[in-house]
Design a protein around this motif. Structure first.
Motif, PDB file in Angstrom:
ATOM      1  N   GLN A 181       0.831  -1.200   0.000  1.00 44.43           N
ATOM      2  CA  GLN A 181       0.000   0.000   0.000  1.00 44.43           C
ATOM      3  C   GLN A 181       0.865   1.250   0.000  1.00 44.43           C
ATOM      4  O   GLN A 181       2.011   1.234   0.429  1.00 44.43           O
ATOM      5  N   ASP A 261      -7.552  -0.435  -5.820  1.00 41.06           N
ATOM      6  CA  ASP A 261      -8.387   0.747  -5.614  1.00 41.06           C
ATOM      7  C   ASP A 261      -9.156   1.160  -6.859  1.00 41.06           C
ATOM      8  O   ASP A 261     -10.128   1.912  -6.779  1.00 41.06           O
ATOM      9  N   THR A 306      -2.515  -1.283  -3.491  1.00 38.20           N
ATOM     10  CA  THR A 306      -3.689  -0.433  -3.259  1.00 38.20           C
ATOM     11  C   THR A 306      -3.248   0.894  -2.668  1.00 38.20           C
ATOM     12  O   THR A 306      -2.189   1.001  -2.056  1.00 38.20           O
ATOM     13  N   ARG A 307      -4.093   1.892  -2.867  1.00 40.34           N
ATOM     14  CA  ARG A 307      -3.861   3.188  -2.235  1.00 40.34           C
ATOM     15  C   ARG A 307      -4.235   3.105  -0.761  1.00 40.34           C
ATOM     16  O   ARG A 307      -5.037   2.261  -0.364  1.00 40.34           O
ATOM     17  N   THR A 310      -8.004   3.069   0.251  1.00 40.73           N
ATOM     18  CA  THR A 310      -8.868   1.890   0.084  1.00 40.73           C
ATOM     19  C   THR A 310      -8.352   0.662   0.834  1.00 40.73           C
ATOM     20  O   THR A 310      -8.887  -0.428   0.683  1.00 40.73           O
ATOM     21  N   MET A 437     -14.912   6.184  -4.135  1.00 39.25           N
ATOM     22  CA  MET A 437     -13.583   5.607  -4.378  1.00 39.25           C
ATOM     23  C   MET A 437     -13.452   5.109  -5.814  1.00 39.25           C
ATOM     24  O   MET A 437     -12.922   4.032  -6.079  1.00 39.25           O
ATOM     25  N   GLN A 523     -10.876   8.283   2.402  1.00 40.33           N
ATOM     26  CA  GLN A 523     -10.749   8.826   1.055  1.00 40.33           C
ATOM     27  C   GLN A 523     -11.207  10.278   0.957  1.00 40.33           C
ATOM     28  O   GLN A 523     -10.896  10.972  -0.012  1.00 40.33           O
TER      29      GLN A 523
END
Length: 1035
Positions: A181, A261, A306-307, A310, A437, A523
């Protein structure tokens, strides 16, 4: 391969050894699979011979019909079908070890043939992957001059890739799922694409994974129904043979799921509906959900990127995972890049110092693209003679300048400006995307929002959005922060903020946006920062000039209404998340707005553990004019400040921290309403402490209550003592858990003896006091006429210390009203000292002797005093004093003959039913004034409940009673029930844990709540009192 080589490569006894490890049932299963695997070109082994063969006979049959390494290939294939992973892995390792002993050339042939037999050769697949990812590696470098820099970032994290699937040294387990991440644009995709390339070139995961497959979120979004085999076949060469043969060995496979994401799936399928069969066609959302949840191919390994925004959604899907965060550019790398970007070193120094002054902005520059965009923006500002210090003041200021620069004429060419409608539609897309998202948009999505092909083309040319070069009809904002900025603009362009609009979508509701939290909706955080930043009139004017549009500031009054609702809510200060709110308010740089927004709050609670926390808190607290209480915890900030102070940059950093702390502490004298400061569990250095005490001594400081729990004092308590003398308003000081020791107490006592000291309440709980400290305290108590409450709990005073305190108590000038000696390590010997002093003391009304070894004989001595007509004690706490029913007659006499006694806590003593019966007799006396009685954990059963019921009926003054942790049972509750539901029962609080009883008893207690709504039954009665352990009052 020659037979001689075969026999040395696969020892004759090797196959038999592995067959010997199979139990009877497994051996029969092996034979059945062998029957299915028999190949005509080698001749069919007669089934009758296989069926009756023992292990050694079966090994000989296989060597006969499958000569050389072919017997091992068939065996490994069957082990795989039987899911005997350990056996299969060990066999492969032995094959590889044997191969090394016969020379590299022969071994290579042997291993290649074995792998080909079991899993296929894979050469063509590797070639195709190399071709594909060599091209995308070149394409994925960032715009401008920094592609080499971005390659360097990936190389720096190469070691990270190598160790992602290493065994955890703490648990000894090897992760099957790794989540990589990081912030948007930090280099996650670049890194995993490089991993694909390195694997294909034979430089990564060669011993761990036979095959690695890459699945991209954007591409998967555009697919409908597929089987999983079809899904991963897009790069599979036809010359490699059926991919099904590869999937049948899942433990040697790695699936890289890049950009989780960007997957537009809800992932709400129930687990029973997921699919295990990788040959059946399903919607791709089902396939991805099944893979992530380990329903399909559970033995396979996953690497998911993933970001950060998320990662919470991903956590709900994956199990037994390892999280690794990709941090991007280090502070040194950012500094180096900035100095390389600016040719003029003075400009470079100015840019670096301006960015460093805003930790949030400097942190954003960990992302290479943001760092480049920031430097580009600052360079343009410098070229125009602008003040980059103001530009770097907030993230909104910088991004406003950056967005404006994209629409600035260059070389006489003016970019095409969007009209108000086009701009609003783009902002609508951005806002809905942030809420849901959604970061990847397809042509039909944009068309649905009213954006035409011409509109999209305009935003493409201005570098607001970009088209993906690999996937058709796929668009993204050039960076997540750009999308977040336009999402914030959506609220500024929205004109109508009337409540109850039926056409209003959930993400348009300003109240929902304001009440969202970083934990629940991470987010939204940066979008909210930008929204508050756009409340600044200078930012609004700059954007209006850029886009030639009108933006509304009506949202300000709407936000203030929401703040008022929040301020009047029942949320506690810790629940409200003031630190997050201060981040948003800081972005406004609008002092008047902050003052208006915070006027609805009288208490704040903030945990400061980063420099940025100190910056935003110091800025906002100065404008919170209505605050009465501030709770602070400051950790690591001053520790970081003192690190490597020989470096100029760190010295400058330390100066800024000191300045912000000075600003924060100035609130103590600038806020005329502030009465309480709770600065607990904090690590302050010497200079920070000096600043705090200077403010405490300021003539305008109106603080009355100061809590400094669990604090380290670099120079002892001298500064506190001076503050107590200079500040005539300070009446309450709590130093619980701060290890000041006897020397610190000595300093405090000097202040207590000073005529200007107005302190009334002092808590020295768990401060490392001994008998030596008690000598100073006893002298101070005699000379000080104002101190009324003293807590010495959890200090090793011993009998000697109690004697010194007792000497002070019997002095006529001692005005102490409350004394807490809980857990002070004294014995029944101290009962004699206390007895003598209590006979002479006329002021003491609250005494806590809990958790000391008084025993029954010590209690008898004390009771002689407690029942004396001259004893003024009202609250007596004797929890955990090693008492039994033997002392209950003495306690009963105290209850009867002391009319002043209101509270008696006897919890955690072995009184048992007989002892409580004696106490109940006393409670029924008309002279009894007891209002609160503690009998927690006293060894009581149902046998005493009739006596308790009788006491509750007769005693109309008893309003609180604690019976928790006693085994009363259903029978006991039944006896109490009849009284508790009666209107004659005046009890208001009953300490009982309903869940500790059976279902029938619980029903009775519920019925009591209906019949007698004034009675509160609670399992934990200690929630009131953090100070002294009593369940009915605070120190």
């Amino acid at each position: 391969m020659a037979d001689s080589s075969s026999s040395s490569f696969f020892p004759d006894f090797g196959l038999l050894l592995y067959l010997e490890e199979l139990n009877k049932e497994e051996l029969n299963t092996f034979k059945l699979f062998l029957k299915e695997t028999m190949e005509p070109e080698h001749g069919l082994i007669p089934w009758n011979e296989v069926k009756k063969a023992r292990r050694d006979d079966l090994a000989n049959l296989m060597k006969k019909y499958y000569p050389g390494e072919k017997a091992w290939s068939v065996t490994l294939k069957i082990f795989g079908k039987m899911n005997l992973k350990d056996l299969c892995q060990r066999a492969k390792e032995e094959i590889n070890w044997s191969a090394q002993s016969i020379g590299p050339d022969d071994a290579k042939v042997g291993v290649t043939q074995d792998q080909e037999a079991v899993l296929g050769d894979g050469t063509e697949y590797r070639i195709r992957i190399k071709e594909k990812f060599c091209i995308t590696w070149d394409k994925k470098s960032l715009a401008g001059k920094h592609e080499d820099f971005h390659h360097g970032i990936a190389e720096k994290d190469r070691k990270l890739l190598e160790h992602l699937f290493d065994v955890d040294v703490k648990t000894g387990e090897q992760p099957q799922t790794v989540v990589l991440q990081g912030a948007a644009g930090v280099g996650k995709t670049t890194l995993v694409r490089k991993a694909m390339l390195d694997w294909a070139e034979g430089n990564l995961y060669q011993q761990r994974f036979m095959y690695v497959f890459y699945l991209n979120g954007r591409e998967i979004n555009q697919l409908r129904e597929r089987s999983f085999a079809q899904l991963i076949s897009k790069d599979w060469p036809s010359t490699e043979g059926p991919i099904e043969g590869i999937i049948s060995q899942p433990s040697s496979l790695l699936f890289i799921i890049d950009s989780f994401d960007e997957l537009n799936f809800a992932f709400e399928e129930p687990e029973f509906a997921l699919c295990e069969d990788w040959t059946q066609e399903h919607p791709v959302s089902f396939l991805m959900s099944s893979l992530l949840r380990k329903v399909m191919l559970p033995e396979a390994s996953l690497l998911v990127t993933t970001r950060l925004t998320t990662s919470k959604r991903l956590k709900q899907l994956v199990k037994n995972h390892r999280y690794v965060e990709l941090l991007g550019m280090s502070e040194g790398a950012r500094e180096e890049y900035i100095y390389q970007f600016f040719e003029d070193k003075r400009w470079a120094m100015k840019a670096f110092s301006s960015l460093k002054s805003n930790e949030m902005l400097f942190s954003m520059c960990q992302v290479p693209l943001v760092c480049w965009a920031t430097c580009t923006c600052l360079k343009q500002q410098m070229e125009k003679g602008g003040d980059v210090t103001l530009t770097c003041q907030t993230t909104t200021a910088l991004f406003t300048s950056y967005i404006s620069s994209l629409f600035t004429p260059v070389d006489g060419c003016s970019p095409r400006l969007p009209n108000q409608v086009q701009l609003r539609r783009l902002c609508h897309v951005a806002a809905k995307g942030i809420w849901t998202m959604t970061y990847v948009f397809y042509r039909e999505n944009l068309r649905r929002f009213g954006l035409t092909k011409s509109d999209v083309s305009s935003f493409l040319s201005n570098n607001i959005i970009q088209k993906d070069t690999e996937y058709e009809n796929c668009y993204v904002f050039t960076h997540l922060h750009v999308q977040e900025f336009f999402a914030a603009m959506f609220y500024m362009l929205k004109g109508n903020w009337e409540a109850g609009n039926p056409s209003c979508q959930p993400f348009e509701d300003l109240k929902s946006l304001l009440q969202s939290t970083s934990y629940k909706d991470p987010q939204l955080r940066q979008m909210k920062c930008f929204l508050f930043g756009l409340l600044n009139e200078d930012r609004v004017k700059q954007l209006e000039r850029t886009f030639n549009c009108k933006m509304s500031l009506k949202i300000k009054s709407k936000l203030l209404q929401c703040m008022e609702v929040l301020g009047n809510s029942d949320y506690s200060p810790s629940q409200l998340g003031f630190l997050e709110l201060f981040h948003y308010l800081y972005e406004t740089q609008d002092k008047a707005f902050i003052s208006q927004a915070m006027r609805y709050f009288s208490k704040v609670a903030i945990n400061i553990c980063e420099k940025i926390h100190l910056l935003v808190s110091s800025f906002c607290l100065k404008h919170c004019r209505c605050l009465r209480t501030i709770r602070l915890s400051v950790t690591t900030v001053f520790e970081k400040k003192t690190l490597k102070t020989s470096l100029p940059a760190n010295t400058w950093d330390g100066d800024r921290i000191t300045h912000w702390w000075q600003d924060l502490c100035s609130v103590l004298h600038t806020n005329e309403h502030l009465r309480e400061l709770d600065l607990c569990h904090s690590n302050l250095d010497k200079s920070a402490m000096n600043i705090l005490h200077q403010e405490l001594r300021h003539p305008n400081c109106k603080l009355q209550k100061l809590l400094l729990k669990c604090i380290t004092f670099p120079d002892g308590c001298q500064d506190i003592s001076t503050s107590l003398i200079h500040n005539q308003n300070l009446m309450h000081l709590d130093l619980k858990g701060s290890d000041i020791g006897d020397n610190g107490v000595k300093s405090l006592c000097e202040a207590l003896k000073h005529p200007e000291c107005k302190l009334q309440t002092l808590s020295l709980e768990s401060c490392g006091l001994t008998e030596a400290g008690c000598e100073d305290l006893s002298l101070a108590l005699i000379s000080n006429k104002r101190l009324t409450h003293l807590c010495l709990a959890d200090n090793v005073l011993g009998d000697g210390g109690v004697k010194l305190m007792s000497d002070a108590l019997q002095h006529a000038q001692c005005t102490l009203q409350s004394l807490v000696l809980r857990h002070c390590h004294f014995t029944s010997l101290s009962s004699e000292y206390l007895s003598t002093s209590l006979l002479h003391n006329k002021s003491l009304t609250h005494l806590d002797l809990g958790s000391n070894w008084l025993q029954d004989n010590g209690m008898k001595l004390l009771c002689d005093v407690f029942r004396h007509p001259s004893c003024n004690l009202q609250d007596l706490e004797l929890m955990g004093c090693v008492l039994t029913n033997a002392c209950c007659l003495d306690l009963a006499s105290v209850i009867v003959y002391n009319p002043n006694l209101r509270s008696l806590d006897l919890g955690n003593n072995n009184l048992q039913d007989d002892g409580v019966k004696i106490l109940c007799d006393a409670l029924r006396y008309p002279n009894c004034n007891i209002q609160r009685l503690g009998l927690e954990y006293c060894g009581l059963t149902s046998l005493c409940c009739q006596d308790l019921s009788s006491a509750l009926i007769c005693n109309q003054r008893l309003i609180k009673m604690n019976l928790t942790q006693n085994t009363l049972g259903y029978e006991g509750i039944m006896k109490l029930y009849k009284v508790l539901k009666s209107p004659k029962c005046k009890l208001q609080v009953l300490g009982l844990c309903k869940e500790a009883f059976d279902e029938e008893a619980q029903k009775l207690l519920e019925a009591v709540g209906v019949s007698n709504p004034h009675l509160i039954i609670k399992p934990d009665c200690n929630y009131h009192n953090e100070e002294n352990g009593s369940w009915w009052r605070c120190f």
